[in-house]
Design a protein around this motif. Structure first.
Motif: not given
Length: 120
Positions: A4-5, A9, A27-28, A51
């Motif tokens: 999620d960061n 990423q 993202d999750n 996340m």
């Protein structure tokens, strides 16, 4: 890769790209479960633990409950949580290996080689 960061990423995708990996970023955990369900070309999941929406532990459990080959995908935890309890929770959820951040590049290479050689 489930992360999620945005900075993480970018960094991890760059590392994986140097290793000639094709990377799908989500993202999750819920997005990871959906991606694994929809895309049979995914070979391995790098899973963050903490996340929003669905955490990595719950996502790993959900992936293990999918029908067919998707349930057998290698799942590698990649998390800032470096405690023994974090690693045990990941293993209990059905993950194959555990890596902590910051990423140890040689160790990441070893884990990927080991896990991908099992599936190919």
């Amino acid at each position: 890769m489930v992360e999620d960061n945005k900075l993480n990423q970018h960094v991890i995708k760059a590392l994986l790209s140097k290793m000639k990996a094709d990377v799908l970023l989500v993202d999750n955990g819920q997005m990871a479960v959906d991606a694994v369900r929809a895309d049979s070309s995914i070979d391995l999941v790098l899973m963050d633990i903490h996340m929003p929406v669905m955490n990595g532990i719950d996502a790993a459990i959900a992936i293990r409950q999918l029908p067919g080959p998707a349930s057998l995908l290698p799942i590698v935890a990649l998390t800032a949580g470096a405690l023994q309890e974090d690693e045990q929770a990941c293993m209990n959820a059905g993950m194959n290996e555990f890596l902590s951040k910051p990423v140890d590049v040689p160790k990441l290479r070893q884990v990927l080689a080991r896990q991908l050689s099992v599936t190919h």
